[in-house]
Design an enzyme around this catalytic site. Structure first.
Site, PDB file in Angstrom:
ATOM      1  N   SER A 157       0.719  -0.938   0.280  1.00  0.00           N
ATOM      2  CA  SER A 157      -0.214   0.301  -0.227  1.00  0.00           C
ATOM      3  C   SER A 157       0.910   1.021   0.052  1.00  0.00           C
ATOM      4  O   SER A 157       2.233   0.985   0.357  1.00  0.00           O
ATOM      5  CB  SER A 157      -1.007  -0.316   1.301  1.00  0.00           C
ATOM      6  OG  SER A 157      -1.465   0.900   1.090  1.00  0.00           O
ATOM      7  N   TYR A 170      -1.793  -0.332  10.241  1.00  0.00           N
ATOM      8  CA  TYR A 170      -1.997  -0.789   8.499  1.00  0.00           C
ATOM      9  C   TYR A 170       0.026  -0.748   8.471  1.00  0.00           C
ATOM     10  O   TYR A 170       0.466  -1.429   7.792  1.00  0.00           O
ATOM     11  CB  TYR A 170      -3.723  -0.341   8.317  1.00  0.00           C
ATOM     12  CG  TYR A 170      -3.198  -0.713   6.969  1.00  0.00           C
ATOM     13  CD1 TYR A 170      -3.732  -2.058   6.468  1.00  0.00           C
ATOM     14  CD2 TYR A 170      -3.186   0.768   6.211  1.00  0.00           C
ATOM     15  CE1 TYR A 170      -3.534  -2.304   5.157  1.00  0.00           C
ATOM     16  CE2 TYR A 170      -2.627   0.301   4.819  1.00  0.00           C
ATOM     17  CZ  TYR A 170      -3.305  -0.707   4.316  1.00  0.00           C
ATOM     18  OH  TYR A 170      -3.542  -1.159   2.797  1.00  0.00           O
TER      19      TYR A 170
END
Length: 275
Positions: A157, A170
């Protein structure tokens, strides 16, 4: 089209979103495909944003992939559990052959700042996104090295390099996944094994929709999820949302012989966005 006929691929998080799109693209390219996802129901009461398919979806996924005339295996997989991961990998190999390709797409997130962040939520996100990829890689890498060919693609990501104030677990997990990617790439390089991370911005998946719903709830501005999704689209320089099929197309290329020189990279698909 990239031809992967005769190759066998394992895709984690393969029942939905980017994982399913990648598994489908690999099957279309001729690969035998094994997909695993954490299956549970109902969805209510969970604090993370992941979509958890039910066992009734196994046949749907299996049939969709088998339509491309490949060997297929689909089953429950909990990458947080070493024993279950090793069992799934053994069953996958028995069904489709030794793993030539591994795509680590299993992942989760949650809107929660450091303040008030529980150990349990932190551990779940990091264990799924980072340690889970380590476990699956550990299971297949020795065989790839022994056979002199392998492709490992980690779904990262933009969070690996850009912070997001309410997603410390995350962001940390994806930054860690980039570190793991680089180490695996170096370990596999002398043996024909590559390892690359694909880092997209927001991708229009069920996980994203659930994550955006958490953003809307936390901000409490009276916006709908659709309004927030539209804001994210308009905020992208291309004025749109990335699609799972775009990630899948790159993943398939990276799994081909044409990409044997591409390893240790963090390839971003962002439409020009920083996040």
């Amino acid at each position: 089209m990239t031809n992967l006929t005769g190759r066998s691929a394992i895709v984690t998080g393969g029942f939905s979103g980017m994982g399913f799109a990648i598994a489908t693209a690999l099957a279309k390219a001729g690969a035998n495909v094994a997909v695993g996802s954490y299956m549970a129901s109902p969805q209510a009461g969970r604090v993370d944003a992941a979509y958890y398919p039910g066992t009734d979806e196994i046949e749907r996924v299996r049939s969709a992939l088998a339509a491309h005339s490949t060997k297929v295996h689909a089953a429950h997989l909990d990458v947080r559990d070493s024993a279950l991961t090793d069992r799934f990998m053994a069953e996958a190999v028995a069904a489709i052959g030794p793993a030539d390709i591994l795509v680590n797409a299993a992942g989760t997130t949650a809107e929660q700042p450091v303040c008030g962040h529980s150990d349990a939520l932190w551990d779940k996100i990091v264990d799924t996104n980072l340690s889970g990829a380590f476990r699956t890689t550990r299971a297949v890498l020795p065989g790839m090295i022994a056979r002199g060919w392998g492709r490992i693609v980690n779904i990262g990501s933009t969070a690996a390099t850009v912070g997001w104030k309410d997603n410390p677990a995350y962001c940390s997990s994806k930054a860690g996944l980039l570190g793991l990617t680089r180490c695996v790439a170096l370990e596999g390089a002398p043996h024909g094994v590559t390892c690359v991370m694909i880092s997209p911005t927001w991708v229009e998946t069920e996980l994203m929709r659930r994550n955006v719903a958490q953003v809307v709830e936390r901000e409490g501005k009276g916006r709908s999820v659709e309004d927030a999704m539209d804001e994210f689209r308009k905020g992208n320089p291309q004025g749109r949302m990335m699609q799972p099929e775009e990630i899948a197309a790159l993943a398939v290329f990276l799994c081909s012989d044409l990409a044997k020189g591409i390893t240790m990279e963090n390839i971003q698909i962002t439409g020009g966005a920083l996040w």
